[in-house]
Enzyme design. Sequence first.
Site, short mmCIF file in Angstrom:
data_model
loop_
_atom_site.label_atom_id
_atom_site.label_comp_id
_atom_site.label_asym_id
_atom_site.label_seq_id
_atom_site.Cartn_x
_atom_site.Cartn_y
_atom_site.Cartn_z
N TYR A 1 -38.98 7.13 9.54
CA TYR A 1 -39.09 7.83 8.25
C TYR A 1 -40.34 8.71 8.22
CZ TYR A 1 -35.52 5.21 5.51
OH TYR A 1 -34.36 4.70 4.99
N GLU B 1 -33.17 -7.26 -0.01
CA GLU B 1 -34.09 -8.38 0.22
C GLU B 1 -35.47 -8.15 -0.40
OE1 GLU B 1 -32.95 -11.17 1.60
OE2 GLU B 1 -31.03 -10.12 1.70
N SER C 1 -43.04 1.54 13.81
CA SER C 1 -43.42 0.22 14.33
C SER C 1 -42.55 -0.18 15.52
CB SER C 1 -43.27 -0.84 13.24
OG SER C 1 -44.08 -0.53 12.14
N GLN D 1 -37.63 2.25 12.70
CA GLN D 1 -37.40 3.07 11.52
C GLN D 1 -38.19 4.38 11.59
OE1 GLN D 1 -39.18 1.36 8.03
NE2 GLN D 1 -38.04 2.67 6.62
#
Length: 395
Positions: A126, A242, A159, A124
């Site tokens: 961002y 989620e 990550s 990801q």
Amino acid sequence: MLATKDLDQFRQQVRHFVADQLPNDLRQTVHQGQMPTRVQLHDWHARLAAAGVLVPHWPAEWGGRGWTVAQQMVFDEEMALGGAPELNAITFDMIGPVLMRFGSPAQQQRFLPTIATGQQWWCQGYSEPNAGSDLAGLATRAERDGQDYLVNGSKIWTSYAQYADWIFVLVRTDRAGKPQEGISFLLIEMNTPGISVRPIVGIHGWPVFCEVFFDNVRVPVDQRVGEEDKGWTVAKSLLEFERLKLARIGENKRRMARVRDIALSRTRGGRRVADMPWFRERFAELESRLIALEANAARFVARQAAGERLGAEVSMLKMRGSRLIQLWEELIVDALGPEAMPLSQEWLEGKAGATLQDPLAGTASSRRFLARGYTIAGGTSEIQHNIMAKQVLAL
Ligand SMILES: Cc1cc2nc3c(=O)[nH]c(=O)nc-3n(C[C@H](O)[C@H](O)[C@H](O)COP(=O)(O)OP(=O)(O)OC[C@H]3O[C@@H](n4cnc5c(N)ncnc54)[C@H](O)[C@@H]3O)c2cc1C
């Protein structure tokens, strides 16, 4: 397998499944609190996919089982207690659902079946050096060049980017107007020319994060999800998926079991750690917090099952669940005492002639530092407090 709606029966089935299917070497790695290798995880994903339980919360048309949130939470809990590793939420809980909701039919066909095999990993993109909590301040830019974008800039805290096959990134496609406008959401293959990845070794000694640099990276326009300049809506929706799972009940129970084992098997000054008043007091406090967290999560699950729309108050599950993991990790270190002293890499590798008696104890301090990030990742606790103050308490 694993189709029943009776939750107790379902729990038993999952328990048997993980006992039966989890490879011993992976169980051992997780039990010792170490990082599984990519090969171990690929193998585990393949087993889960073959049993149809890698993405059970996805709709059936994309290889899922359409499980309820309650079933998913029981599944996650039993997997954690049975010694299975946590699955990569960025791949299975974030980009998969985003593509189902915002992806073009061609993007869905291209990516979803592969993601559901567990052999394609995503990261990801961002955060940037000057854009974290204030994400809309991001500066990585994408400029149109024919049927491509040229992407330039950098991301940080990405990550496991060093292992990922693809990255989803937020880029600036327009600088006029409000910062939230003019952001687009792109999918980029990690081996595209112009991308370089630099792992960052954290205070815990593990290269969990990376910096990712983009130098004139050419990305076809059809790898944009949603409309140009409208990526903010897509970006924010990630955090809606989620949300109940963010209570991390299973991960908390895994740690509670660890603390109990350690305290029962260690003595200090001739006395069992489990019998010491300071330990009993802290353990009881954390166990109570876990019971409260579980009750709260069950309340949200019931509300969702009754068709209620959950609001910003769900943030409390993430705040409480992540903080509790930190407190368990602290108690593990304190229960181990000197055994949890941080060890040098040399010592760990046995070069100094020493052998590690108990790898779980040897890496306890690293895991404690690793857990520090849990109240930062995915929106810091301070930001969650702000959201709840404004949206729930109307302050
Ligand atoms: C374990 C972990 C994994 C991560 N993985 C990823 C990843 O895969 N991809 C990715 O893009 N990013 C990732 N991140 C980055 C993460 O999203 C950011 O660290 C987070 O958004 C905070 O941004 P920042 O670090 O720039 O801190 P800042 O935003 O600079 O915040 C610094 C401090 O100020 C506080 N603060 C900031 N604004 C306010 C405010 N308005 N009110 C009150 N307090 C405020 C914060 O709470 C924090 O304590 C990860 C982070 C961690 C710890």
